[in-house]
Motif scaffolding. Structure first.
Motif, PDB file in Angstrom:
ATOM      1  N   ASN A 144       0.584  -4.693  -5.363  1.00 46.86           N
ATOM      2  CA  ASN A 144       1.943  -3.772  -5.534  1.00 46.86           C
ATOM      3  C   ASN A 144       3.252  -4.634  -5.660  1.00 46.86           C
ATOM      4  O   ASN A 144       4.475  -3.884  -5.814  1.00 46.86           O
ATOM      5  CB  ASN A 144       2.027  -2.577  -4.544  1.00 46.86           C
ATOM      6  CG  ASN A 144       0.773  -2.006  -4.423  1.00 46.86           C
ATOM      7  OD1 ASN A 144       0.303  -1.584  -5.646  1.00 46.86           O
ATOM      8  ND2 ASN A 144       0.235  -1.561  -3.430  1.00 46.86           N
ATOM      9  N   GLY A 145       3.185  -5.923  -5.433  1.00 45.84           N
ATOM     10  CA  GLY A 145       4.369  -6.761  -5.467  1.00 45.84           C
ATOM     11  C   GLY A 145       5.463  -6.393  -4.152  1.00 45.84           C
ATOM     12  O   GLY A 145       6.465  -6.564  -4.337  1.00 45.84           O
ATOM     13  N   LYS A 146       4.845  -5.887  -3.260  1.00 53.32           N
ATOM     14  CA  LYS A 146       5.632  -5.531  -2.061  1.00 53.32           C
ATOM     15  C   LYS A 146       5.050  -6.077  -0.959  1.00 53.32           C
ATOM     16  O   LYS A 146       3.771  -6.194  -0.540  1.00 53.32           O
ATOM     17  CB  LYS A 146       5.561  -3.993  -1.866  1.00 53.32           C
ATOM     18  CG  LYS A 146       6.305  -3.145  -2.927  1.00 53.32           C
ATOM     19  CD  LYS A 146       6.111  -1.728  -2.765  1.00 53.32           C
ATOM     20  CE  LYS A 146       6.893  -0.969  -3.767  1.00 53.32           C
ATOM     21  NZ  LYS A 146       6.882   0.543  -3.247  1.00 53.32           N
TER      22      LYS A 146
ATOM     23  N   ASP B 124       9.124  -7.255  -4.095  1.00 57.64           N
ATOM     24  CA  ASP B 124       9.968  -6.409  -3.492  1.00 57.64           C
ATOM     25  C   ASP B 124       9.712  -6.467  -1.943  1.00 57.64           C
ATOM     26  O   ASP B 124       8.658  -6.007  -1.329  1.00 57.64           O
ATOM     27  CB  ASP B 124       9.494  -5.015  -3.872  1.00 57.64           C
ATOM     28  CG  ASP B 124      10.165  -3.926  -3.122  1.00 57.64           C
ATOM     29  OD1 ASP B 124      10.947  -4.043  -1.969  1.00 57.64           O
ATOM     30  OD2 ASP B 124       9.853  -2.724  -3.109  1.00 57.64           O
ATOM     31  N   VAL B 125      10.484  -7.304  -1.139  1.00 59.42           N
ATOM     32  CA  VAL B 125      10.508  -7.520   0.332  1.00 59.42           C
ATOM     33  C   VAL B 125      11.261  -6.931   1.198  1.00 59.42           C
ATOM     34  O   VAL B 125      12.483  -7.107   0.799  1.00 59.42           O
ATOM     35  CB  VAL B 125      10.238  -9.116   0.463  1.00 59.42           C
ATOM     36  CG1 VAL B 125      10.055  -9.719   1.975  1.00 59.42           C
ATOM     37  CG2 VAL B 125       9.156  -9.755  -0.499  1.00 59.42           C
TER      38      VAL B 125
ATOM     39  N   GLU C 191       3.380   2.220   2.939  1.00 57.40           N
ATOM     40  CA  GLU C 191       2.150   2.604   2.678  1.00 57.40           C
ATOM     41  C   GLU C 191       1.580   1.575   1.601  1.00 57.40           C
ATOM     42  O   GLU C 191       0.431   1.247   1.813  1.00 57.40           O
ATOM     43  CB  GLU C 191       1.913   3.869   2.059  1.00 57.40           C
ATOM     44  CG  GLU C 191       0.855   4.801   2.468  1.00 57.40           C
ATOM     45  CD  GLU C 191       0.305   4.453   3.737  1.00 57.40           C
ATOM     46  OE1 GLU C 191      -0.771   3.861   3.884  1.00 57.40           O
ATOM     47  OE2 GLU C 191       0.868   4.702   4.795  1.00 57.40           O
ATOM     48  N   ASP C 192       2.392   1.183   0.495  1.00 58.03           N
ATOM     49  CA  ASP C 192       1.873   0.275  -0.533  1.00 58.03           C
ATOM     50  C   ASP C 192       2.240  -1.270  -0.177  1.00 58.03           C
ATOM     51  O   ASP C 192       2.372  -2.072  -1.408  1.00 58.03           O
ATOM     52  CB  ASP C 192       2.085   0.639  -1.734  1.00 58.03           C
ATOM     53  CG  ASP C 192       3.593   1.021  -1.974  1.00 58.03           C
ATOM     54  OD1 ASP C 192       4.640   0.723  -1.032  1.00 58.03           O
ATOM     55  OD2 ASP C 192       4.189   1.300  -3.049  1.00 58.03           O
ATOM     56  N   ALA C 193       2.482  -1.666   0.755  1.00 59.94           N
ATOM     57  CA  ALA C 193       2.902  -2.944   1.236  1.00 59.94           C
ATOM     58  C   ALA C 193       1.782  -3.772   1.050  1.00 59.94           C
ATOM     59  O   ALA C 193       0.542  -3.243   1.714  1.00 59.94           O
ATOM     60  CB  ALA C 193       3.424  -3.159   2.466  1.00 59.94           C
ATOM     61  N   ASP C 194       1.696  -4.747   0.217  1.00 58.29           N
ATOM     62  CA  ASP C 194       0.539  -5.563   0.268  1.00 58.29           C
ATOM     63  C   ASP C 194       0.145  -6.505   1.441  1.00 58.29           C
ATOM     64  O   ASP C 194      -1.032  -6.746   1.642  1.00 58.29           O
ATOM     65  CB  ASP C 194       0.691  -6.625  -0.717  1.00 58.29           C
ATOM     66  CG  ASP C 194       0.647  -6.096  -2.284  1.00 58.29           C
ATOM     67  OD1 ASP C 194       0.052  -5.287  -2.442  1.00 58.29           O
ATOM     68  OD2 ASP C 194       1.378  -6.915  -3.146  1.00 58.29           O
ATOM     69  N   TYR C 195       1.089  -6.766   2.151  1.00 58.65           N
ATOM     70  CA  TYR C 195       0.778  -7.101   3.616  1.00 58.65           C
ATOM     71  C   TYR C 195       1.896  -6.887   4.356  1.00 58.65           C
ATOM     72  O   TYR C 195       3.148  -6.714   3.929  1.00 58.65           O
ATOM     73  CB  TYR C 195       0.527  -8.869   3.501  1.00 58.65           C
ATOM     74  CG  TYR C 195       1.400  -9.745   2.798  1.00 58.65           C
ATOM     75  CD1 TYR C 195       2.461 -10.179   3.619  1.00 58.65           C
ATOM     76  CD2 TYR C 195       1.473  -9.960   1.622  1.00 58.65           C
ATOM     77  CE1 TYR C 195       3.645 -10.895   3.352  1.00 58.65           C
ATOM     78  CE2 TYR C 195       2.455 -10.838   1.159  1.00 58.65           C
ATOM     79  CZ  TYR C 195       3.704 -11.374   2.061  1.00 58.65           C
ATOM     80  OH  TYR C 195       4.470 -12.207   1.466  1.00 58.65           O
TER      81      TYR C 195
END
Ligand code: PLP
Length: 361
Positions: A91-93, A115-116, A140-144
């Protein structure tokens, strides 16, 4: 021979027996007629060294089979870029917890790639505590989710991991590596620059869950692509051979001296307690961290005057207690008491501090 007690935050003190062994083997490593500094990284003799280092790392950290252990260059700081390039890929987050300068640098670097956000921070009180987090603090959609487990400069450490649910947790453990057991299965990635607790500078160890590999961004430099490095068994190019060899000796030293990481932890707890107990009882010296988040490895402390701090550092240095100056962003003092600092070093430091307090009342 006069060796000082070296409280440097990194590069830092190494076990004397490891240095002696490296010295004894410097011209002729196990009958090879060469130093480890000179031999081919593709030779059988070096292959045995790196395999043994990995085996010992796996044994001590009880690393599950579905994790790769990589021996890389670029230090911890190169991983600040490698991590978003390898893992911010769905998700690029990504969500970062800011507990000090190293976490902040990692966060700033990751911002270049997606998007950090800072999910929590302890900047409000000069990073003197670990912020408490709840599951809803993370997207919820943070990659890590990214943390720095032990904060070298400020002397804090997570005693409990943040509640990230099934999100991938990534941790910089540079300054607490191999100081106590760690449940690797709770993490997607754990990494550490070796020069704090494991070896001389030049090596960074990355422990990564296999299923996370293989989705690096197209722009990821090949040297930073963990899949490439994993497929090449850390020999995509010339690895830091000498440092890997010292790492192996240090791992052997931990095993021989303390048995396992429980034993290592016990030693570190006893050692740190001597210093913290003194700081808690002293009128002059004070620890800067909330007691519940104290690090076993890095112990910052202050007096109430900059002049007294400077006098203390000067006299301590003259007495053979070196590198006690606090980080330039914090001031005061910091004693880094990594695995290889003997208990005796801390006992003698505390005796010195008591004397100094007496003389400067
Ligand atoms: C020292 C340190 C770093 C930086 O390490 P380099 O190998 O010099 O890049 C990063 N994170 C932590 C926690 C550190 O203690």
């Amino acid at each position: 021979m006069a060796r000082v007690y070296n409280f440097s935050a990194g590069p830092s003190t190494l076990p004397v027996s490891v240095l002696e062994k490296a010295g004894a083997e410097i011209l002729d490593y196990k009958g090879s007629g060469q130093s480890v500094m000179e031999m081919s990284h593709r030779s059988k003799v070096f292959d045995d060294i790196i395999k043994e280092a990995e085996a010992l790392m796996r044994e001590l950290y009880q690393i599950p089979d579905n994790y790769k252990v990589l021996f890389l260059q670029g230090g911890a700081s190169a991983q600040f870029s490698a991590i978003p390039l390898n893992f911010m890929n769905k998700n690029g987050k990504a969500d970062y917890i800011i507990t000090g300068q190293w976490a902040k640098k990692a966060y700033q670097e990751a911002q270049k790639y997606g998007d950090v956000v800072a999910a929590a921070s302890s900047a409000d009180k000069t990073f003197s505590y670990i912020p408490k987090t709840k599951p809803e603090d993370f997207r919820e959609d943070a990659d890590y989710v990214y943390i720095c487990l032990n904060n070298t400069i400020y002397g804090t450490k997570y005693q409990e991991l943040p509640p990230v649910g099934d999100k991938v947790l990534i941790a910089d453990v540079s300054s607490c590596a191999l100081s106590e057991p760690l449940d690797i299965s709770k993490f997607g990635v754990v990494y550490f620059g070796a020069q704090k607790n494991v070896a001389p500078a030049g090596l960074v160890v990355v422990i990564v869950r296999e299923d996370l590999l293989g989705n690096a961004r197209d722009i990821c430099p090949v040297m930073m692509d963990y899949k490439v490095q994993a497929d090449a068994d850390s020999l995509y190019n010339t690895p830091p051979c000498w440092t890997i060899y010292i790492c192996k000796l240090v791992l052997e030293w931990i095993k021989e001296t303390y048995g396992d990481l429980e034993g290592m932890k016990k030693h570190n707890e006893e050692k740190a307690k001597i210093l913290y107990d003194f700081l808690d009882s002293s009128e002059m010296f004070k620890g800067t961290v909330v007691p519940e988040d104290r690090s076993l490895m890095n112990v910052p402390f202050v007096t109430d005057s900059d002049e007294l701090n400077a006098k203390f550092i000067k006299e301590a240095t003259e007495a053979g207690f070196v590198n006690l100056k606090g980080h330039r962003t914090v001031g005061g003092m910091r004693a880094s008491i990594y695995n290889a600092m003997p208990t005796e070093g801390v006992v003698k430091l505390v005796e010195f501090m008591k004397r100094f307090e007496e003389e400067n009342k």
